[in-house]
Design a protein around this motif. Structure first.
Motif, PDB file in Angstrom:
ATOM      1  N   ILE A 224      31.976  53.851  20.182  1.00 32.93           N
ATOM      2  CA  ILE A 224      31.540  53.995  21.568  1.00 32.93           C
ATOM      3  C   ILE A 224      30.550  52.882  21.869  1.00 32.93           C
ATOM      4  CG2 ILE A 224      31.917  56.481  21.715  1.00 32.93           C
ATOM      5  CD1 ILE A 224      28.928  56.873  21.210  1.00 32.93           C
ATOM      6  N   GLY A 225      30.466  52.484  23.127  1.00 31.89           N
ATOM      7  CA  GLY A 225      29.568  51.394  23.465  1.00 31.89           C
ATOM      8  C   GLY A 225      29.148  51.408  24.921  1.00 31.89           C
ATOM      9  N   ILE A 226      28.143  50.592  25.224  1.00 29.08           N
ATOM     10  CA  ILE A 226      27.695  50.359  26.595  1.00 29.08           C
ATOM     11  C   ILE A 226      28.049  48.918  26.942  1.00 29.08           C
ATOM     12  CG2 ILE A 226      25.728  50.239  28.168  1.00 29.08           C
ATOM     13  CD1 ILE A 226      24.347  52.338  26.467  1.00 29.08           C
ATOM     14  N   PHE A 227      28.695  48.735  28.084  1.00 30.37           N
ATOM     15  CA  PHE A 227      29.168  47.413  28.491  1.00 30.37           C
ATOM     16  C   PHE A 227      28.595  47.015  29.841  1.00 30.37           C
ATOM     17  CE2 PHE A 227      32.107  48.038  25.131  1.00 30.37           C
ATOM     18  CZ  PHE A 227      32.684  46.807  24.827  1.00 30.37           C
ATOM     19  N   GLN A 228      28.419  45.716  30.014  1.00 30.48           N
ATOM     20  CA  GLN A 228      28.097  45.136  31.313  1.00 30.48           C
ATOM     21  C   GLN A 228      29.320  44.385  31.804  1.00 30.48           C
ATOM     22  OE1 GLN A 228      24.611  42.639  31.400  1.00 30.48           O
ATOM     23  NE2 GLN A 228      24.937  41.991  33.519  1.00 30.48           N
ATOM     24  N   ASN A 229      29.585  44.466  33.113  1.00 34.74           N
ATOM     25  CA  ASN A 229      30.778  43.844  33.695  1.00 34.74           C
ATOM     26  C   ASN A 229      30.427  43.004  34.912  1.00 34.74           C
ATOM     27  OD1 ASN A 229      33.044  45.498  32.189  1.00 34.74           O
ATOM     28  ND2 ASN A 229      31.560  46.988  32.918  1.00 34.74           N
ATOM     29  N   PHE A 230      31.194  41.948  35.082  1.00 34.31           N
ATOM     30  CA  PHE A 230      31.109  41.130  36.286  1.00 34.31           C
ATOM     31  C   PHE A 230      32.523  40.864  36.761  1.00 34.31           C
ATOM     32  CE2 PHE A 230      31.335  36.971  38.355  1.00 34.31           C
ATOM     33  CZ  PHE A 230      30.389  37.124  39.357  1.00 34.31           C
ATOM     34  N   ASP A 231      32.809  41.178  38.021  1.00 34.15           N
ATOM     35  CA  ASP A 231      34.146  40.979  38.580  1.00 34.15           C
ATOM     36  C   ASP A 231      34.037  40.235  39.900  1.00 34.15           C
ATOM     37  OD1 ASP A 231      36.164  42.637  36.870  1.00 34.15           O
ATOM     38  OD2 ASP A 231      34.446  43.958  37.116  1.00 34.15           O
ATOM     39  N   TYR A 232      34.825  39.168  40.000  1.00 36.08           N
ATOM     40  CA  TYR A 232      34.917  38.386  41.238  1.00 36.08           C
ATOM     41  C   TYR A 232      36.386  38.063  41.452  1.00 36.08           C
ATOM     42  CZ  TYR A 232      34.825  34.229  44.230  1.00 36.08           C
ATOM     43  OH  TYR A 232      35.056  33.314  45.227  1.00 36.08           O
ATOM     44  N   ILE A 233      36.981  38.667  42.462  1.00 36.21           N
ATOM     45  CA  ILE A 233      38.401  38.482  42.745  1.00 36.21           C
ATOM     46  C   ILE A 233      38.519  38.079  44.208  1.00 36.21           C
ATOM     47  CG2 ILE A 233      40.671  39.591  42.797  1.00 36.21           C
ATOM     48  CD1 ILE A 233      39.343  41.596  40.696  1.00 36.21           C
ATOM     49  N   SER A 234      38.881  36.823  44.454  1.00 39.37           N
ATOM     50  CA  SER A 234      38.882  36.290  45.806  1.00 39.37           C
ATOM     51  C   SER A 234      40.254  35.725  46.158  1.00 39.37           C
ATOM     52  CB  SER A 234      37.828  35.183  45.938  1.00 39.37           C
ATOM     53  OG  SER A 234      37.871  34.578  47.210  1.00 39.37           O
ATOM     54  N   SER A 235      40.812  36.179  47.271  1.00 46.28           N
ATOM     55  CA  SER A 235      42.076  35.663  47.776  1.00 46.28           C
ATOM     56  C   SER A 235      41.989  35.604  49.303  1.00 46.28           C
ATOM     57  CB  SER A 235      43.243  36.559  47.334  1.00 46.28           C
ATOM     58  OG  SER A 235      43.199  37.802  48.005  1.00 46.28           O
ATOM     59  N   PRO A 236      42.907  34.891  49.958  1.00 46.26           N
ATOM     60  CA  PRO A 236      42.834  34.774  51.414  1.00 46.26           C
ATOM     61  C   PRO A 236      42.926  36.113  52.134  1.00 46.26           C
ATOM     62  CG  PRO A 236      44.340  33.157  50.509  1.00 46.26           C
ATOM     63  CD  PRO A 236      44.001  34.088  49.393  1.00 46.26           C
TER      64      PRO A 236
END
Length: 405
Positions: A247-259
């Motif tokens: 088991i773990g603790i995670f940090q996330n970064f999401d950047y999804i860019s479209s027209p």
């Protein structure tokens, strides 16, 4: 200085009066475009972070420098009032991207190298991590011959891929706007770079494992994607010769860019990981993660404030990754992401966004593989003062992969 005297940007014309107004004024929600706020500020934060990290500070203490750098910018370096979303994305996204860039930089560096190889390695650092490059000149490390750094032997994999759409289709249930015909593409890039640092099952310390996925497309419309997940803490639950659970603790970064649609999120969550291995070297890996979006952004048809056409707010997310594979032979993978974002600034409501893929991959020769993937994106927007929006996009891609490392 360049924004003020060269580009003549209004926000950069700071004065003692603007600083006084910022210090006295209330915090607000920034109205810049999606790209500036969701990827520009995190990269700005990564510069603050790297400056501290390269001078001996830990991940957490470097994060405080990032927060301080963001605060000084918000109060002293622009005429606009301090922004809540800018501070969060600069600090969280900046610290995460900064640490990953630093770890990758250490994989490039080799203090035991000499001659042309040393010049190439040191020059490369100035491109991907200028702060580290300058710091190495100041402290003399750029010419110092010594042992390899402690990060050099951590496993690191890098893969590039290019794909071509075979089938794609969009379905819209937005009755009032009827914009199905205006959708030109989904948010999936055709040219991708995937980096895996470390192993989640053997990692012991913060960021000893992370996955960084970047992609872009210029074929039809400009698409840009950056998705990252990094281990902050882990505990083994059960370990046998053929199975490993944790088991773990995670940090996330999401950047999804479209027209046609964009979504961004800075988040923290809990994950359960399981890996089993068969006698014939096949293994099944499963990862289930859920948590909180500290700051999310999702474009909408119903809100425009200067350059901004997206909602801002906190939320929740779910990530599922399953992989059945035999190294250097074949892989079958499932990747699901679901974001829920509650509007705090923008058009009141809730955005529910899902992105997923099913991918089959077969090794052909050495580092070269080919495959096919089914990708889908769905969106449901439930608004308090506007008609609801529902969309579903799916596509099938043919893909060619090449393993660099």
């Amino acid at each position: 200085l360049s924004n003020n005297y060269i580009f003549d940007q209004d926000y950069s014309k700071i004065s003692f009066k603007s600083i006084e107004n910022n210090l006295k004024g209330e915090w607000e929600w920034d109205a810049d475009n999606f790209e500036v706020n969701q990827i520009g500020h995190p990269f700005q934060g990564s510069v603050y972070f790297s400056a501290a990290r390269n001078n001996g500070h830990s991940y957490l203490s470097s994060g405080t420098f990032t927060a301080a750098g963001s605060l000084q910018w918000e109060y002293f370096m622009e005429t606009e009032k301090p922004s809540v979303n800018d501070f969060v994305t600069t600090t969280m996204g900046g610290a995460m991207l900064g640490e990953m860039i630093n770890r990758i930089s250490y994989k490039i560096l080799d203090d035991s190298a000499k001659g042309a190889e040393r010049i190439f390695r040191e020059s490369s650092i100035f491109i991907i991590n200028p702060s580290m490059g300058v710091n190495r000149i100041i402290n003399g490390q750029i010419t110092n011959i010594s042992k390899r750094n402690k990060y050099y032997n951590i496993p690191f994999k890098m893969q590039i891929s290019t794909s071509k759409n075979i089938i794609d289709r969009i379905i819209s249930e937005n009755i009032d706007m009827g914009n199905a015909d205006s959708i030109s593409t989904g948010p999936f890039a055709n040219y991708n770079l995937r980096m895996v640092y470390g192993d989640p099952y053997t990692a012991e310390k913060c960021f000893d494992y992370f996955l960084l996925f970047t992609g872009f497309s210029f074929d039809k419309d400009i698409i840009g994607n950056v998705s990252a997940r990094a281990l902050l803490w882990k505990r083994n639950v059960n370990i046998t010769e053929k199975a490993h659970n944790a088991i773990g603790i995670f940090q996330n970064f999401d950047y999804i860019s479209s027209p046609d649609y964009s979504v961004g999120a800075n988040s923290l969550g809990f994950e359960f990981m399981a890996r089993t291995k068969s006698k014939r070297d096949w293994f099944l890996s499963s990862e289930y993660q859920a948590g909180f979006i500290i700051m999310g952004a999702a474009t909408t048809e119903y809100y425009v404030d200067i350059e901004r056409d997206y909602n801002l707010g906190p939320g929740a997310y779910l990530k599922i990754i399953m992989l059945l594979a035999k190294p250097d032979f074949a892989e079958l993978s499932l990747n699901l992401n679901r974001f829920w974002i509650r509007t705090v600034s923008g058009a009141d409501g809730i955005e529910s966004i899902g992105l997923g893929s099913i991918e089959m991959k077969k090794n052909i020769y050495k580092n070269f593989s080919i495959g096919v993937s089914y990708n889908f994106y769905d969106r449901e927007g439930y608004y308090n003062d506007h008609p609801d929006v529902k969309m579903f996009y799916n596509e099938i891609k043919a893909i060619a992969y090449y393993k660099l490392i």
